[in-house]
Design a protein around this motif. Structure first.
Motif, PDB file in Angstrom:
ATOM      1  N   GLU A 163       0.821  -1.203   0.000  1.00  0.00           N
ATOM      2  CA  GLU A 163       0.000   0.000   0.000  1.00  0.00           C
ATOM      3  C   GLU A 163       0.858   1.257   0.000  1.00  0.00           C
ATOM      4  O   GLU A 163       0.551   2.246  -0.654  1.00  0.00           O
ATOM      5  CB  GLU A 163      -0.927   0.035   1.219  1.00  0.00           C
ATOM      6  CG  GLU A 163      -2.024  -1.010   1.206  1.00  0.00           C
ATOM      7  CD  GLU A 163      -1.525  -2.373   1.653  1.00  0.00           C
ATOM      8  OE1 GLU A 163      -0.326  -2.492   1.999  1.00  0.00           O
ATOM      9  OE2 GLU A 163      -2.324  -3.314   1.649  1.00  0.00           O
ATOM     10  N   LEU A 164       1.963   1.187   0.748  1.00  0.00           N
ATOM     11  CA  LEU A 164       2.842   2.345   0.840  1.00  0.00           C
ATOM     12  C   LEU A 164       3.411   2.689  -0.541  1.00  0.00           C
ATOM     13  O   LEU A 164       3.394   3.844  -0.973  1.00  0.00           O
ATOM     14  CB  LEU A 164       3.975   2.038   1.825  1.00  0.00           C
ATOM     15  CG  LEU A 164       4.899   3.202   2.099  1.00  0.00           C
ATOM     16  CD1 LEU A 164       4.265   4.154   3.081  1.00  0.00           C
ATOM     17  CD2 LEU A 164       6.234   2.702   2.637  1.00  0.00           C
ATOM     18  N   GLU A 166       2.246   1.777  -3.420  1.00  0.00           N
ATOM     19  CA  GLU A 166       1.178   2.157  -4.336  1.00  0.00           C
ATOM     20  C   GLU A 166       0.761   3.600  -4.130  1.00  0.00           C
ATOM     21  O   GLU A 166       0.465   4.316  -5.083  1.00  0.00           O
ATOM     22  CB  GLU A 166      -0.017   1.210  -4.176  1.00  0.00           C
ATOM     23  CG  GLU A 166       0.240  -0.115  -4.874  1.00  0.00           C
ATOM     24  CD  GLU A 166      -0.786  -1.170  -4.515  1.00  0.00           C
ATOM     25  OE1 GLU A 166      -0.810  -2.202  -5.187  1.00  0.00           O
ATOM     26  OE2 GLU A 166      -1.562  -0.965  -3.564  1.00  0.00           O
ATOM     27  N   SER A 167       0.774   4.030  -2.871  1.00  0.00           N
ATOM     28  CA  SER A 167       0.366   5.401  -2.613  1.00  0.00           C
ATOM     29  C   SER A 167       1.347   6.386  -3.245  1.00  0.00           C
ATOM     30  O   SER A 167       0.947   7.426  -3.765  1.00  0.00           O
ATOM     31  CB  SER A 167       0.205   5.627  -1.110  1.00  0.00           C
ATOM     32  OG  SER A 167       1.235   6.414  -0.609  1.00  0.00           O
ATOM     33  N   TYR A 168       2.641   6.036  -3.245  1.00  0.00           N
ATOM     34  CA  TYR A 168       3.623   6.899  -3.915  1.00  0.00           C
ATOM     35  C   TYR A 168       3.448   6.851  -5.428  1.00  0.00           C
ATOM     36  O   TYR A 168       3.623   7.837  -6.125  1.00  0.00           O
ATOM     37  CB  TYR A 168       5.048   6.499  -3.537  1.00  0.00           C
ATOM     38  CG  TYR A 168       5.473   7.083  -2.222  1.00  0.00           C
ATOM     39  CD1 TYR A 168       5.867   8.416  -2.118  1.00  0.00           C
ATOM     40  CD2 TYR A 168       5.469   6.312  -1.072  1.00  0.00           C
ATOM     41  CE1 TYR A 168       6.245   8.965  -0.916  1.00  0.00           C
ATOM     42  CE2 TYR A 168       5.842   6.841   0.149  1.00  0.00           C
ATOM     43  CZ  TYR A 168       6.224   8.171   0.226  1.00  0.00           C
ATOM     44  OH  TYR A 168       6.589   8.698   1.420  1.00  0.00           O
ATOM     45  N   VAL A 170       0.643   6.365  -7.018  1.00  0.00           N
ATOM     46  CA  VAL A 170      -0.526   7.190  -7.309  1.00  0.00           C
ATOM     47  C   VAL A 170      -0.128   8.662  -7.304  1.00  0.00           C
ATOM     48  O   VAL A 170      -0.602   9.460  -8.106  1.00  0.00           O
ATOM     49  CB  VAL A 170      -1.637   6.922  -6.267  1.00  0.00           C
ATOM     50  CG1 VAL A 170      -2.769   7.924  -6.437  1.00  0.00           C
ATOM     51  CG2 VAL A 170      -2.147   5.500  -6.411  1.00  0.00           C
ATOM     52  N   ASP A 171       0.805   9.016  -6.415  1.00  0.00           N
ATOM     53  CA  ASP A 171       1.255  10.403  -6.336  1.00  0.00           C
ATOM     54  C   ASP A 171       2.198  10.778  -7.469  1.00  0.00           C
ATOM     55  O   ASP A 171       2.710  11.898  -7.502  1.00  0.00           O
ATOM     56  CB  ASP A 171       1.936  10.666  -4.993  1.00  0.00           C
ATOM     57  CG  ASP A 171       0.923  10.694  -3.869  1.00  0.00           C
ATOM     58  OD1 ASP A 171      -0.284  10.725  -4.170  1.00  0.00           O
ATOM     59  OD2 ASP A 171       1.334  10.674  -2.692  1.00  0.00           O
TER      60      ASP A 171
END
Lengths: 270, 358, 290
Positions: A163-164, A166-168, A170-171
């Protein structure tokens, strides 16, 4: 209760003495004047001397082989990382077909009888002119380090939550950027331990170096055999050589105590 | 089956942390008591001292008047079930059999007793399965069967139902209660769940900060909590308190909270000597509420109505005060004016320090 | 996890080095098999020999002797390491102070350069001024001709392996045990089990998977033992400590038989593959899970 504890400590102390004695013995003899060596009961207290070290360092081209060992170890670990790290990351994060088989095959290298596998390398290297060159040795050592890098780093990378990353992503970071700028810094401790582990392993390697090198690219462990031949009964000098070869590894080993066991058990111990 | 007596037991972890402070507790032979309190109150420490897993820093532990302070768990022959579900890497049968096996009970006797214990827990059908592959609820049943398979001096149950699914929790609560009745076995039950403590046990010891606050029957704990902590801790929600002063007017004694007052003329004699500053306590479920004006009742503004199970929890505003009332049926709605009365026999009065007066 | 996509350049860049390296693994296999059918000595030219090398290998009494020696070495060393190693872990679990010192000492044999360790032990086993005989004499055991007589030399190599690898068993077992919940031990004590029984019946079964892995690793590594033994005894006296890897090496580098060396290597690689396949049934799954 008290008695039992006492017995435990005594048993433990005796066992530990067995494990530490050869190391103590080597250090002891290395600093011992020649005259004191061949005496029984052994000398525990004596005027220490550096003569043995001076003798080793000044002859048998010790510094040349020291350089060989250092260069080969550093380069092979670095190259193994370049080759192995992206592959490990891909093997953890991507849905690659036959992933299990690939991982097992990489692990399989660790179980091969290395002296037997080195024979065709010997034939090949002789014909290619790679015999007794650092380059040839490097090629094989990369192979040897791979299972450790892939299996150990796999564990560390798996600990980073998807998740970590993936969040980057997405950013707006690319997968490569995520790996280099987010994941790697998070696992740097594990990476450092893996690097030191591979360094120890490469430095200590004996079988392949024995087969694939002559006087030119030879590493210290192989040269130590030469010391036995030439120093023979000069136990002091022999032990000085042993101390010079092994003590950096002892320091590294103690530094990565916890990770060492993880490495040796191929990640089974966390 | 023994009577357990903790005599002035103190336990200090490391050098500083006082987990248990001069605690004295007597558990009668064959009774089931609960140790209740918020986390960190010392209930698990008490349990581990009784089990022999911890040696108290000072004080003694007696089983039937025999000093067992220096004895190990094995020598005390206690049985214990933990919150963390402990399962050995064996089949269910071997798990339950283990305490008998290490005590060298003959084989036939072992089989008989294991089967009996499994029956009690309703796990006869999984006896041959690997225990670690079962679901948590069944695993805890195995752990309980392992405790019940032998005749220990005392059963220690350390939050045994916390990690179990709600269905099994109810089932096990019933089984434990029935077993205790049948076996007349001394049992000590640690929990932070008061509902569990109230339904299971004959007596409850409420603990806080390493101290035994009150050791009494569930009824007494509910009805006459010894101090404001117990009063607040027991109940859902617990007792509420208002700072009041004792006032005299027209020969009647009133507890005056500023916004309202309660007539306590019948017990005023006991109150006088505690000075002017007192705390009035009342349980939400003891407050009477009506939408109609009644004589002697005071008016409040209802700000919130919540449903709690089959009850209604009303939040009533009275000036700067807020009163919680829990009643079954009500026609009061949010925003309405509600008329309230505190029945004087249900009102408890505490000193400024929080100790029960009446 | 992402589905593989051909747009994913990164992925291919990541895997290309692996493909390249597989060339380096497959080549040796093929090459070993190929030359194993040739009569080929160093400096000479390869002459096709059919299964001649294999006939020579399977009729060579030294080959069977080596096989037997290697197996005995493996069984004795691994057995001793597990008994001693787990025993030490038991001690470590039951003491309260000095664990850190103990684990530091136990690390030493594991990181010591094996070739160098062989040399140090070679000096310590010296029949004349070696310390092993001296300390044995203190407890009334007469001096042994350690590296001079076959049986004694064999035992010496086992002792060195035990010295080097018992710490591994101990440290892994100890690390595994410390991850177990404390309630497990307490529950077993309360159930009436002794410390030893708790350890044997309750705790060890819990770390079964871990024990399989290290058993697997130790069996593999003892079967291919080379470094310490080669620098300590060179495979001698005679052929008393000529284990598989040494047998293979000597035929190649001392007797200069490349073809025959490849035959031995081919056999050894296949043998190890079989052993790994058989043993990894349980250990492999545990490794993947770890």
């Amino acid at each position: 209760m008290k008695l039992k504890t006492l017995i435990f400590y005594i048993l433990l102390a005796i066992s530990l003495l067995f494990f530490i004695y050869p190391v103590y013995f080597a250090f002891n003899l290395a600093f011992m004047p020649r005259a004191a060596i061949f005496q029984l009961p052994p000398n525990y207290i004596f005027q220490p001397t550096l003569d043995n070290f001076v003798k080793v360092i000044n002859s048998w081209e010790f510094s040349k082989y020291l350089m060989n060992s250092t260069i080969v170890s550093i380069l092979s670990v670095t190259l193994s990382l370049i080759v192995g790290l992206p592959a490990t990351y891909a093997l953890v994060r991507y849905d690659i077909p036959k992933k299990g088989t690939i991982l097992s095959m990489i692990l399989g290298i660790r179980f091969l009888p290395i002296t037997s596998v080195a024979i065709p390398f010997y034939i090949m290297f002789v014909s290619l002119g790679l015999y007794d060159t650092m380059f040839g040795l490097l090629l094989t050592y990369i192979l040897l380090n791979l299972p450790f890098i892939v299996w150990l780093m796999r564990g560390y990378i798996m600990d980073v939550p998807t998740e970590l990353e993936e969040s980057y992503e997405v950013d707006g970071l690319s997968k490569t950027q995520v790996f280099l700028r987010i994941t790697l810094p998070l696992v740097y401790k594990g990476l450092l331990a893996t690097v030191l582990f591979c360094f120890i392993f490469t430095w200590n390697e004996f079988g392949i170096a024995l087969l694939l090198t002559g006087t030119n690219a030879r590493t210290l462990p192989v040269q130590s055999l030469q010391f036995v031949a030439s120093l023979g009964l000069d136990w002091g000098a022999l032990c000085a050589a042993a101390v010079l070869i092994a003590s950096p590894m002892i320091v590294f080993g103690l530094l990565i105590r916890r990770y060492l066991i993880r490495g040796l058990s191929l990640g089974a111990v966390r | 089956m023994v009577e357990i007596f903790l005599d002035n037991v103190t336990h200090i972890y490391g050098k500083e942390v006082k987990a248990l402070d001069s605690t004295t507790l007597r558990v009668e032979n064959g009774s089931l008591i609960a140790l209740l309190g918020p986390s960190g109150c010392g209930k698990t420490t008490t349990m581990r001292i009784i089990a022999g897993l911890l040696r108290p820093t000072s004080g003694r532990v007696y089983f039937d008047n025999v000093d067992v302070t220096e004895r190990s768990s094995q020598e005390r022959n206690v049985a214990m079930v933990f919150q963390f579900i402990v399962i050995y890497d064996k089949t269910v049968f071997e798990n339950i059999e283990f305490p008998l096996l290490v005590r060298k009970v003959p084989k036939e006797e072992r089989i008989k007793r294991v089967k009996h214990a499994a029956e009690l827990m309703g796990i006869s059908n999984v006896l041959n399965q690997q225990a670690r592959k079962l679901d948590p609820g069944t695993r805890q049943k195995v752990a309980l069967a392992r405790a019940f398979v032998r005749q220990p001096t005392v059963f220690l149950l350390d939050e045994p139902l916390t990690n179990v699914d709600p269905q099994t929790r109810l089932e096990l609560r019933k089984i434990i209660k029935e077993l205790q009745k049948d076996l007349h076995q001394t049992m000590i039950y640690v929990t932070h769940d008061q509902a569990e403590a109230l339904t299971l046990s004959e007596k409850i010891a409420v603990m806080k900060d390493g101290k035994m606050i009150q050791y009494d029957t569930p009824e007494a704990l509910y009805d006459k909590p010894k101090n404001t902590f117990v009063a607040w801790f027991i109940g859902n929600p617990g007792m509420q308190f208002f700072d009041v002063s004792l006032k005299q007017s027209d020969g009647a004694f009133l507890l005056d909270a500023g916004e309202f007052s309660v007539d306590v003329s019948n017990v005023s004699g006991q109150l006088v000597k505690y000075g002017n500053e007192l705390k009035l306590g009342i349980r939400p479920e003891n407050i009477q509420v009506s939408s109609q004006k009644k004589v002697g009742w005071f008016n409040t503004k209802c700000t919130m109505v919540e449903r709690v199970g089959n009850m209604h929890l009303l939040t009533l505003g009275k000036g700067r005060l807020e009163i919680k009332a829990k009643i079954k049926e009500t026609d009061v709605r949010e925003g309405d004016t509600a008329w309230v009365q505190f029945p004087s026999e249900k009102v408890r009065v505490y000193s400024k320090a929080g100790e029960l007066i009446i | 996890m992402k589905k593989i996509s051909f747009r994913s350049k990164t992925l291919f860049l990541a895997l290309i080095p692996m493909i390249y390296l597989y060339g380096l693994v497959i080549y040796p296999f093929a090459s070993v098999i190929y030359y194993s059918f040739f009569s080929y000595d160093i400096g000479g030219t390869p002459v096709f020999n059919g299964v001649g090398n294999y006939i020579q290998l399977f009729t060579d009494p030294q080959f069977y002797r080596t096989l037997g020696l290697t197996l005995s070495y493996s069984i004795l060393a691994v057995g001793a390491e597990f008994l001693f190693g787990i025993g030490l872990a038991y001690l470590l679990v039951h003491i309260s102070r000095g664990r850190s010192v103990a684990t530091s000492i136990l690390i030493l044999p594991l990181v010591m350069t094996p070739a160098v360790a062989g040399i140090i032990w070679r000096i310590m086993f010296d029949a004349g001024f070696g310390h092993v005989n001296f300390y044995l004499s203190l407890i009334g055991i007469p001096g042994q001709k350690w590296l001079i007589r076959p049986t004694e030399a064999f035992i010496s190599t086992v002792i060195v392996d035990v010295w080097q690898w018992t710490p591994f068993v101990t440290l892994v077992t100890f690390a595994g045990l410390t991850t177990l919940p404390v309630e497990l031990v307490e529950s077993a004590y309360i159930d009436g089990a002794s410390e030893f029984r708790t350890f044997k019946d309750i705790l060890l079964p819990r770390i079964r998977a871990l024990l399989y892995i290290i058993l697997f690793l130790r069996v593999i590594d003892t079967l291919k033992i080379f470094d310490t033994v080669y620098t300590m005894t060179g495979g001698g006296p005679g052929t008393a400590t000529t284990y598989m890897s040494i047998f293979n090496y000597l035929n190649l580098m001392t007797f200069y038989h490349i073809g025959y060396g490849c035959t031995i290597a081919a056999f050894f690689i296949v043998l190890m593959n079989v052993v790994v396949t058989v043993l990894s049934k349980k250990a492999g799954a545990a490794l993947f899970a770890a």
